[in-house]
Design an enzyme around this catalytic site. Structure first.
Site, PDB file in Angstrom:
ATOM      1  N   HIS A   1       0.881  -1.182   0.081  1.00 52.79           N
ATOM      2  CA  HIS A   1      -0.051   0.213   0.009  1.00 52.79           C
ATOM      3  C   HIS A   1       0.860   1.292  -0.090  1.00 52.79           C
ATOM      4  CE1 HIS A   1      -3.024  -2.644   2.267  1.00 52.79           C
ATOM      5  NE2 HIS A   1      -3.186  -2.969   1.195  1.00 52.79           N
TER       6      HIS A   1
HETATM    7  C1  LIG Z   1      -1.052  -7.690  -4.149  1.00 51.90           C
HETATM    8  C2  LIG Z   1      -1.817  -6.515  -3.511  1.00 51.90           C
HETATM    9  C3  LIG Z   1      -3.029  -6.540  -2.960  1.00 51.90           C
HETATM   10  C4  LIG Z   1      -3.722  -5.478  -2.333  1.00 51.90           C
HETATM   11  N1  LIG Z   1      -4.931  -5.772  -1.631  1.00 51.90           N
HETATM   12  C5  LIG Z   1      -5.638  -4.639  -1.322  1.00 51.90           C
HETATM   13  C6  LIG Z   1      -7.106  -4.732  -0.791  1.00 51.90           C
HETATM   14  O1  LIG Z   1      -7.229  -6.063  -0.732  1.00 51.90           O
HETATM   15  N2  LIG Z   1      -7.819  -3.735  -0.667  1.00 51.90           N
HETATM   16  C7  LIG Z   1      -7.181  -2.575  -0.595  1.00 51.90           C
HETATM   17  O2  LIG Z   1      -7.743  -1.698  -0.234  1.00 51.90           O
HETATM   18  N3  LIG Z   1      -5.882  -2.186  -1.419  1.00 51.90           N
HETATM   19  C8  LIG Z   1      -5.237  -3.388  -1.720  1.00 51.90           C
HETATM   20  N4  LIG Z   1      -3.973  -3.196  -2.308  1.00 51.90           N
HETATM   21  C9  LIG Z   1      -3.593  -1.777  -2.652  1.00 51.90           C
HETATM   22  C10 LIG Z   1      -4.447  -1.182  -3.711  1.00 51.90           C
HETATM   23  O3  LIG Z   1      -4.822  -1.998  -4.746  1.00 51.90           O
HETATM   24  C11 LIG Z   1      -3.936   0.303  -3.959  1.00 51.90           C
HETATM   25  O4  LIG Z   1      -3.744   1.098  -2.944  1.00 51.90           O
HETATM   26  C12 LIG Z   1      -4.515   1.154  -5.233  1.00 51.90           C
HETATM   27  O5  LIG Z   1      -4.878   0.388  -6.241  1.00 51.90           O
HETATM   28  C13 LIG Z   1      -3.763   2.185  -5.399  1.00 51.90           C
HETATM   29  O6  LIG Z   1      -4.553   2.931  -6.479  1.00 51.90           O
HETATM   30  P1  LIG Z   1      -3.669   3.975  -7.456  1.00 51.90           P
HETATM   31  O7  LIG Z   1      -4.968   4.937  -8.317  1.00 51.90           O
HETATM   32  O8  LIG Z   1      -3.039   5.002  -6.485  1.00 51.90           O
HETATM   33  O9  LIG Z   1      -2.842   3.228  -8.273  1.00 51.90           O
HETATM   34  P2  LIG Z   1      -2.778   1.822  -8.988  1.00 51.90           P
HETATM   35  O10 LIG Z   1      -4.083   1.110  -8.683  1.00 51.90           O
HETATM   36  O11 LIG Z   1      -1.772   1.185  -8.634  1.00 51.90           O
HETATM   37  O12 LIG Z   1      -2.839   2.273 -10.772  1.00 51.90           O
HETATM   38  C14 LIG Z   1      -1.762   3.225 -11.197  1.00 51.90           C
HETATM   39  C15 LIG Z   1      -1.420   2.773 -12.566  1.00 51.90           C
HETATM   40  O13 LIG Z   1      -0.784   3.653 -13.351  1.00 51.90           O
HETATM   41  C16 LIG Z   1      -0.022   3.106 -14.302  1.00 51.90           C
HETATM   42  N5  LIG Z   1       0.907   3.936 -14.626  1.00 51.90           N
HETATM   43  C17 LIG Z   1       2.175   4.168 -13.921  1.00 51.90           C
HETATM   44  N6  LIG Z   1       2.946   5.051 -14.600  1.00 51.90           N
HETATM   45  C18 LIG Z   1       2.309   5.402 -15.721  1.00 51.90           C
HETATM   46  C19 LIG Z   1       2.658   6.263 -16.942  1.00 51.90           C
HETATM   47  N7  LIG Z   1       3.837   6.851 -16.976  1.00 51.90           N
HETATM   48  N8  LIG Z   1       1.822   6.319 -17.918  1.00 51.90           N
HETATM   49  C20 LIG Z   1       0.680   5.390 -17.941  1.00 51.90           C
HETATM   50  N9  LIG Z   1       0.146   4.800 -16.806  1.00 51.90           N
HETATM   51  C21 LIG Z   1       0.993   4.541 -15.768  1.00 51.90           C
HETATM   52  C22 LIG Z   1       0.203   1.725 -13.610  1.00 51.90           C
HETATM   53  O14 LIG Z   1       0.432   0.684 -14.571  1.00 51.90           O
HETATM   54  C23 LIG Z   1      -1.266   1.275 -13.035  1.00 51.90           C
HETATM   55  O15 LIG Z   1      -1.984   0.557 -13.876  1.00 51.90           O
HETATM   56  C24 LIG Z   1      -3.170  -4.263  -2.749  1.00 51.90           C
HETATM   57  C25 LIG Z   1      -2.136  -4.022  -3.480  1.00 51.90           C
HETATM   58  C26 LIG Z   1      -1.324  -5.110  -3.905  1.00 51.90           C
HETATM   59  C27 LIG Z   1      -0.244  -4.819  -4.836  1.00 51.90           C
END
Ligand SMILES: Cc1cc2nc3c(=O)[nH]c(=O)nc-3n(C[C@H](O)[C@H](O)[C@H](O)COP(=O)(O)OP(=O)(O)OC[C@H]3O[C@@H](n4cnc5c(N)ncnc54)[C@H](O)[C@@H]3O)c2cc1C
Ligand code: SF4
Length: 656
Positions: A592
């Site tokens: 996270h």
């Molecule tokens: C194995 C695992 C299990 C988890 N389980 C849970 C759970 O059960 N419950 C929960 O609440 N949280 C869980 N989490 C955490 C949760 O999924 C994340 O906190 C959340 O998805 C983060 O959201 P975000 O939008 O910040 O980033 P993300 O969901 O990570 O999305 C970011 C996206 O941006 C893309 N990206 C990055 N750089 C670029 C670029 N330069 N150009 C274009 N695209 C780009 C990436 O490829 C990615 O797809 C888990 C995480 C992991 C790894």
């Protein structure tokens, strides 16, 4: 560590002949022939399997594995007589491996730990081993004769349908995860023209159904899950890279932000994020995602054991609330749900956004924010070939508003690479990750704990102290369940007892001691040191998990601390709490990352305002985990989605 994140096609020759020898020698030392309740590594060709998996990556992760092989081989030069590890006879190699586990030399311990995890992954997911331990990947509740529901329709544009192009939109959203997808849906439903640019690949149901969880690890995790923090200790920090972001590979656990956390954010001057203000946003997100407690029929034995132990001890907890519709209990939630029961972004918010007109691109890696007269005016992205990962074109998107949602590691790196948003000196700082440890326990009776929901039951008795426990049992070899068996490698008979194991993970509400920055053209560096206070919380999590397991009838618990491989009764749990453990003694993973572009009411100590607007650059916004002002103390996806829903609604209003 450094990450450079393209997938490459399967190729042989990922390792040199010398590196193959070291790997083969290590595999043999860990899993020799003849110790056999289960076959040894050589009989199964495990070293070759690892090389094939590495062939699917390139850049830093493969380089890292090669460095660990070289380094571990050289450590044996410290032995008597000095010799390279791969040249030792089998008996001495096995002794060197055992001594390395408790070595005072951290790089020696860490190199072994990293390599051992790879061997474990390849071994446990080998079809013969899976068959021998009884893992067949079948769901707890059989699918009906009609099979799984039809895949959700999500049109995705990618190379070769796009190469060099210039397009215009109202809003461009970078990243399609928890933040990006909710933002895109909000804008599209407000009638705005939205473009979503995602670097990772789309999920295709047919590929998922016909593949093993380990294949999906290498397809939908960044760098095959081989991403780590650099510091004390080294911590595994996997992230998703897919259309749908990390939600595609997360466990589906859905906690609301604890009221005390929201109250502390509100008290810092961020208006509207108090529990009352956030209530409608939580409700809206939860209703789109079908959030509900894990139904009894898919709780599985792992959850039942945790409940039995917790109830016996009178600890507060319950079945975890999850984003599910029609869950069958395959237990592979973190390796893409094969029936789309888990309402990840690619089956929930993104299809809704696309239905309202949003254009979703995959294989488009944003390189920089376009600036016009000091204001953000869109982005420039590399168009990537899905097979080779090579650049095939440049996509320019001109937009009235530019929204970064690339996650708490890549969003700050993107900004820092252009020297944007740095006036408060907080960009990239305040990284919290929820470090945690896995604890495994053995029971007399077979449990087949992998059947049922992967993450099923929580204990929040000590949440206020920053310790949350979650019963979690990933597929064999993937995650901490098997990794938490002492010397599992050198004792296949223990691994053969896998069906008797239960497992629990902990997450720790940490204090913000990490930092993220750009490295090279596309890479990032993630630095993080565990504080002593947070190490104490990790130990408390292990101790509580052990007590719960013993209360539920466990015969042995494996805390995985140096010199304390296993404990056999609740009275021995005191050794976990009372031992003089250092942060470097802990085997940790974290899932996270948050807080690296934190929101605040004061531009001198925050990166974005309470609505995600970057203080320093007009028309530029951050809508992802980066904006959290501090640790959420619980799994953060609902916190991220609810905050983003609120921020995006405000931006949509101002643009329509
Ligand atoms: C194995 C695992 C299990 C988890 N389980 C849970 C759970 O059960 N419950 C929960 O609440 N949280 C869980 N989490 C955490 C949760 O999924 C994340 O906190 C959340 O998805 C983060 O959201 P975000 O939008 O910040 O980033 P993300 O969901 O990570 O999305 C970011 C996206 O941006 C893309 N990206 C990055 N750089 C670029 C670029 N330069 N150009 C274009 N695209 C780009 C990436 O490829 C990615 O797809 C888990 C995480 C992991 C790894
Ligand atoms: S959500 Fe998890 S447990 Fe439920 S069907 Fe999907 S993979 Fe199986």
């Amino acid at each position: 560590m450094a990450i450079d994140s393209n997938h490459a096609p399967m190729c042989s020759g990922a390792l040199s002949v010398y590196e193959q020898r070291v790997l083969g020698a290590l595999c043999d030392a860990l899993l020799p022939k003849g110790s056999a309740v289960l076959p040894g590594a050589a009989a199964l060709g495990i070293a070759g399997d690892i090389e094939a998996l590495l062939g699917r990556l390139h850049g830093q992760p493969r380089w890292l594995v090669r460095a660990m092989l070289l380094g571990f081989d050289a450590t044996a030069l410290l032995g008597r007589p000095p010799e390279l590890f791969h040249r030792l006879d089998l008996q001495r190699r096995r002794r060197w491996v055992e001594d390395s586990r408790t070595s005072r030399l951290r790089p020696r311990r860490e190199a072994l730990g990293g390599l051992e995890a790879l061997v474990q992954l390849a071994y446990a997911s080998h079809p013969r081993v899976s068959a021998l331990i009884g893992y067949d990947g079948r769901p707890l509740v059989p699918l009906g004769p009609a099979g799984p529901p039809r895949p959700v329709d999500l049109p995705v544009i990618r190379y070769p349908d796009v190469t060099d192009a210039k397009i215009v939109a109202d809003v461009v959203v970078v990243g399609s995860g928890a933040g990006g997808a909710v933002a895109a849906e909000t804008f599209a439903r407000a009638g705005l023209d939205v473009v979503v640019l995602e670097e990772g690949p789309p999920v295709q149901r047919d590929d998922v159904v016909g593949s093993r969880p380990v294949d999906r690890l290498f397809e939908f995790y960044r760098d095959g899950g081989l991403t780590f923090t650099l510091g004390n200790p080294v911590i595994s920090l996997p992230m998703g890279r897919a259309v749908g972001g990390t939600t595609v590979v997360n466990s589906g656990t859905c906690f609301r932000t604890p009221e005390a956390v929201l109250a502390s954010w509100a008290a810092s001057g961020i208006t509207g994020v108090d529990p009352e203000g956030m209530e409608p946003w939580f409700e809206s997100v939860e209703s789109v995602l079908g959030v509900q407690p894990v139904p009894e029929e898919v709780l599985g034995t792992n959850g039942q054991i945790m409940r039995r132990g917790a109830e016996q001890l009178g600890l507060s907890g319950g079945p975890i609330r999850r984003n599910i519709r029609g869950c069958h209990g395959h237990g592979v939630c973190a390796f893409v749900c094969p029936v789309d029961a888990k309402q990840a972004m690619h089956v929930s918010y993104l299809p809704r956004a696309a239905a309202a007109g949003a254009r979703v691109f995959s294989g488009t890696r944003v390189r920089r924010v376009r600036l016009r007269a000091g204001r953000a005016a869109g982005v420039i992205a590399d168009v990537l070939d899905p097979l080779s990962g090579r650049k095939r074109g440049t996509l320019q998107v001109d937009a009235r508003a530019t929204v970064l949602a690339a996650g708490a590691v890549f969003t700050p790196a993107l900004l820092a690479r252009q020297h944007l948003a740095g006036s408060s000196r907080q960009l990239g700082r305040n990284l919290v990750i929820h470090p945690g440890a896995g604890t495994t326990a053995r029971f007399d009776e077979p449990l087949e704990a992998w059947r049922g929901t992967m993450q099923s039951y929580y204990v929040d008795e000590k949440l206020a102290d920053g310790v949350l426990l979650e019963a979690t049992f990933p597929p064999p070899g993937l995650g901490y369940s098997a990794g938490s068996l002492p010397g599992w490698g050198s004792d296949t008979s223990l691994f053969a007892l896998y069906p008797h194991m239960a497992a629990c993970g902990s997450i720790v509400g940490d204090a913000g001691v990490g930092r993220v920055g750009p490295l090279g053209r596309h890479g990032v560096s993630i630095r993080y040191n565990l504080t002593r206070q947070d190490a104490t919380k990790v130990l408390e999590g292990i101790a509580m998990a052990a007590e719960i397991f013993f209360a539920a009838g466990a015969v042995e618990v494996y805390p995985m601390l140096p010199g304390l491989d296993s404990i056999r009764s609740a009275s021995e749990v005191r050794h976990v709490r009372e031992g003089r453990w250092r942060p470097s003694d802990l085997h940790l993973s974290a899932y996270h990352p948050m807080g690296t572009a934190r929101m605040g009411a004061d531009p001198s100590n925050s990166v974005v305002d309470p609505f995600g607007s970057v203080w320093d650059v007009p028309d530029l916004f951050v809508f992802d985990a980066s904006v959290l002002p501090s640790s959420s103390h619980v799994n953060p996806q609902i916190t991220i989605m609810a905050l983003v829903a609120r921020m995006a609604a405000r931006l949509a209003d101002s643009l329509t």
